[in-house]
Design a protein around this motif. Structure first.
Motif, PDB file in Angstrom:
ATOM      1  N   ALA A 202       0.728  -1.727  -0.105  1.00 53.70           N
ATOM      2  CA  ALA A 202       0.002  -0.132   0.197  1.00 53.70           C
ATOM      3  C   ALA A 202       0.982   0.769   0.022  1.00 53.70           C
ATOM      4  CB  ALA A 202      -0.943   0.326   1.159  1.00 53.70           C
ATOM      5  N   TRP A 203       2.172   1.234   0.331  1.00 51.79           N
ATOM      6  CA  TRP A 203       2.699   2.272   0.479  1.00 51.79           C
ATOM      7  C   TRP A 203       4.080   2.165  -0.170  1.00 51.79           C
ATOM      8  CZ3 TRP A 203       1.968   6.989   3.367  1.00 51.79           C
ATOM      9  CH2 TRP A 203       1.508   7.109   4.031  1.00 51.79           C
ATOM     10  N   HIS A 204       3.755   1.379  -0.943  1.00 54.37           N
ATOM     11  CA  HIS A 204       5.114   1.070  -1.684  1.00 54.37           C
ATOM     12  C   HIS A 204       4.780   1.472  -2.752  1.00 54.37           C
ATOM     13  CE1 HIS A 204       7.657   0.740   1.394  1.00 54.37           C
ATOM     14  NE2 HIS A 204       8.045   1.234   0.836  1.00 54.37           N
ATOM     15  N   ARG A 205       4.095   1.888  -3.760  1.00 51.89           N
ATOM     16  CA  ARG A 205       3.052   1.710  -4.629  1.00 51.89           C
ATOM     17  C   ARG A 205       3.365   2.686  -5.883  1.00 51.89           C
ATOM     18  NH1 ARG A 205      -0.012  -1.003  -4.960  1.00 51.89           N
ATOM     19  NH2 ARG A 205      -1.281  -0.861  -6.879  1.00 51.89           N
ATOM     20  N   GLY A 206       4.318   3.234  -6.113  1.00 51.75           N
ATOM     21  CA  GLY A 206       5.369   4.189  -7.497  1.00 51.75           C
ATOM     22  C   GLY A 206       5.215   5.818  -7.480  1.00 51.75           C
ATOM     23  N   THR A 207       4.292   6.215  -7.321  1.00 48.25           N
ATOM     24  CA  THR A 207       4.344   7.418  -6.821  1.00 48.25           C
ATOM     25  C   THR A 207       3.575   7.728  -5.932  1.00 48.25           C
ATOM     26  OG1 THR A 207       1.819   7.748  -8.213  1.00 48.25           O
ATOM     27  CG2 THR A 207       2.892   7.543  -9.001  1.00 48.25           C
ATOM     28  N   ARG A 208       4.074   9.359  -5.085  1.00 48.77           N
ATOM     29  CA  ARG A 208       3.637   9.508  -3.768  1.00 48.77           C
ATOM     30  C   ARG A 208       2.035  10.170  -4.200  1.00 48.77           C
ATOM     31  NH1 ARG A 208       7.146  14.444  -2.112  1.00 48.77           N
ATOM     32  NH2 ARG A 208       8.625  13.035  -2.212  1.00 48.77           N
ATOM     33  N   GLU A 209       1.804   9.994  -4.592  1.00 52.06           N
ATOM     34  CA  GLU A 209      -0.365  10.400  -4.771  1.00 52.06           C
ATOM     35  C   GLU A 209      -0.183   8.939  -4.526  1.00 52.06           C
ATOM     36  OE1 GLU A 209       1.856  13.915  -7.293  1.00 52.06           O
ATOM     37  OE2 GLU A 209       1.995  11.120  -7.114  1.00 52.06           O
ATOM     38  N   ALA A 210      -0.085   7.669  -5.821  1.00 51.44           N
ATOM     39  CA  ALA A 210      -0.944   6.706  -4.934  1.00 51.44           C
ATOM     40  C   ALA A 210      -0.014   5.919  -3.938  1.00 51.44           C
ATOM     41  CB  ALA A 210      -0.110   5.739  -5.922  1.00 51.44           C
ATOM     42  N   ASP A 211       0.899   6.420  -3.664  1.00 51.48           N
ATOM     43  CA  ASP A 211       0.747   6.129  -1.599  1.00 51.48           C
ATOM     44  C   ASP A 211       0.305   6.210  -0.438  1.00 51.48           C
ATOM     45  OD1 ASP A 211       3.351   4.908  -3.081  1.00 51.48           O
ATOM     46  OD2 ASP A 211       5.275   5.976  -2.554  1.00 51.48           O
ATOM     47  N   TYR A 212       0.060   8.351  -1.196  1.00 55.90           N
ATOM     48  CA  TYR A 212      -1.356   8.659   0.288  1.00 55.90           C
ATOM     49  C   TYR A 212      -2.216   8.019  -0.111  1.00 55.90           C
ATOM     50  CZ  TYR A 212       3.064  12.132   1.677  1.00 55.90           C
ATOM     51  OH  TYR A 212       3.764  12.370   1.819  1.00 55.90           O
ATOM     52  N   MET A 213      -2.972   8.409  -0.476  1.00 52.14           N
ATOM     53  CA  MET A 213      -4.231   7.654  -1.322  1.00 52.14           C
ATOM     54  C   MET A 213      -4.188   6.251  -1.087  1.00 52.14           C
ATOM     55  SD  MET A 213      -6.814   7.106  -4.392  1.00 52.14           S
ATOM     56  CE  MET A 213      -7.227   9.290  -4.639  1.00 52.14           C
ATOM     57  N   ILE A 214      -3.661   5.374  -1.222  1.00 50.65           N
ATOM     58  CA  ILE A 214      -4.157   3.667  -1.113  1.00 50.65           C
ATOM     59  C   ILE A 214      -2.814   3.466   0.926  1.00 50.65           C
ATOM     60  CG2 ILE A 214      -2.976   1.115  -0.995  1.00 50.65           C
ATOM     61  CD1 ILE A 214      -3.181   2.523  -4.564  1.00 50.65           C
ATOM     62  N   GLY A 215      -1.759   4.089   0.919  1.00 44.75           N
ATOM     63  CA  GLY A 215      -0.995   3.648   1.935  1.00 44.75           C
ATOM     64  C   GLY A 215      -2.167   4.190   3.171  1.00 44.75           C
ATOM     65  N   CYS A 216      -2.655   5.545   2.499  1.00 48.98           N
ATOM     66  CA  CYS A 216      -3.556   6.672   4.625  1.00 48.98           C
ATOM     67  C   CYS A 216      -4.270   5.616   4.757  1.00 48.98           C
ATOM     68  CB  CYS A 216      -3.337   7.795   4.134  1.00 48.98           C
ATOM     69  SG  CYS A 216      -1.925   8.679   4.077  1.00 48.98           S
ATOM     70  N   TYR A 217      -5.185   5.101   3.259  1.00 49.09           N
ATOM     71  CA  TYR A 217      -6.407   4.134   3.123  1.00 49.09           C
ATOM     72  C   TYR A 217      -6.209   2.990   4.212  1.00 49.09           C
ATOM     73  CZ  TYR A 217     -10.416   1.890   1.892  1.00 49.09           C
ATOM     74  OH  TYR A 217     -11.526   0.816   1.888  1.00 49.09           O
ATOM     75  N   PHE A 218      -5.172   2.208   3.711  1.00 50.63           N
ATOM     76  CA  PHE A 218      -4.894   0.763   4.449  1.00 50.63           C
ATOM     77  C   PHE A 218      -4.838   0.914   6.044  1.00 50.63           C
ATOM     78  CE2 PHE A 218      -1.333  -2.054   7.093  1.00 50.63           C
ATOM     79  CZ  PHE A 218      -2.208  -2.994   6.866  1.00 50.63           C
ATOM     80  N   ASP A 219      -3.427   2.491   5.944  1.00 47.66           N
ATOM     81  CA  ASP A 219      -3.574   1.972   7.736  1.00 47.66           C
ATOM     82  C   ASP A 219      -4.881   2.464   8.674  1.00 47.66           C
ATOM     83  OD1 ASP A 219      -0.946   2.900   6.718  1.00 47.66           O
ATOM     84  OD2 ASP A 219      -0.166   4.464   7.442  1.00 47.66           O
ATOM     85  N   ARG A 220      -5.569   3.949   7.977  1.00 48.31           N
ATOM     86  CA  ARG A 220      -6.206   3.637   8.889  1.00 48.31           C
ATOM     87  C   ARG A 220      -7.707   3.263   9.642  1.00 48.31           C
ATOM     88  NH1 ARG A 220     -10.088   4.426  10.913  1.00 48.31           N
ATOM     89  NH2 ARG A 220     -12.256   5.788  11.622  1.00 48.31           N
ATOM     90  N   PHE A 221      -7.736   2.166   8.220  1.00 49.99           N
ATOM     91  CA  PHE A 221      -9.378   1.304   8.103  1.00 49.99           C
ATOM     92  C   PHE A 221      -8.528  -0.466   8.475  1.00 49.99           C
ATOM     93  CE2 PHE A 221     -10.317   4.884   5.691  1.00 49.99           C
ATOM     94  CZ  PHE A 221     -11.632   5.365   6.864  1.00 49.99           C
ATOM     95  N   HIS A 222      -7.687  -0.565   7.898  1.00 48.22           N
ATOM     96  CA  HIS A 222      -7.021  -2.429   7.792  1.00 48.22           C
ATOM     97  C   HIS A 222      -7.896  -3.141   9.027  1.00 48.22           C
ATOM     98  CE1 HIS A 222      -3.617  -0.506  10.019  1.00 48.22           C
ATOM     99  NE2 HIS A 222      -3.680  -2.469  10.581  1.00 48.22           N
ATOM    100  N   THR A 223      -7.871  -2.233  10.110  1.00 46.80           N
ATOM    101  CA  THR A 223      -7.829  -3.206  11.461  1.00 46.80           C
ATOM    102  C   THR A 223      -9.289  -3.066  11.619  1.00 46.80           C
ATOM    103  OG1 THR A 223      -8.393  -1.060  12.883  1.00 46.80           O
ATOM    104  CG2 THR A 223      -6.498  -2.154  12.813  1.00 46.80           C
TER     105      THR A 223
END
Length: 93
Positions: free
Chosen positions: A19-40
């Motif tokens: 989620a945090w190593h997508r290839g672009t900073r924008e995708a990292d923030y969108m997908i990484g932050c989403y994962f961090d906030r909701f995965h639990t």
């Protein structure tokens, strides 16, 4: 919060990296932050779906979340509905 199994913890570790190593900073923030906030909060079915979704192209995932591209039937539902709100993105300054 309930305890998670070692197998689920391993899956989350792999998913967090992806989620945090997508290839672009924008995708990292969108997908990484989403994962961090909701995965639990996710069920096993949600984890399976997220695992499948992050194998898609970043531009597609971002377009679905931004509403600029039609969401494929297999990804329609609460997970992507939540992603579309974009209120989980925290950009460090």
């Amino acid at each position: 919060m309930t305890e998670i199994s070692p197998q689920t913890a391993q899956r989350f570790a792999r998913l967090k990296f992806r989620a945090w190593h997508r290839g672009t900073r924008e995708a990292d923030y969108m997908i990484g932050c989403y994962f961090d906030r909701f995965h639990t909060e996710w069920s096993d079915t949600d984890i399976d779906l997220f695992e499948k979704m992050i194998e898609e192209e970043d531009v597609d995932i971002m377009a679905w979340a931004l509403g600029t591209q039609s969401i494929p039937e297999e990804y329609r539902g609460p997970l992507l509905d939540r992603m579309m709100k974009l209120d989980y993105v925290e950009i460090p300054r």
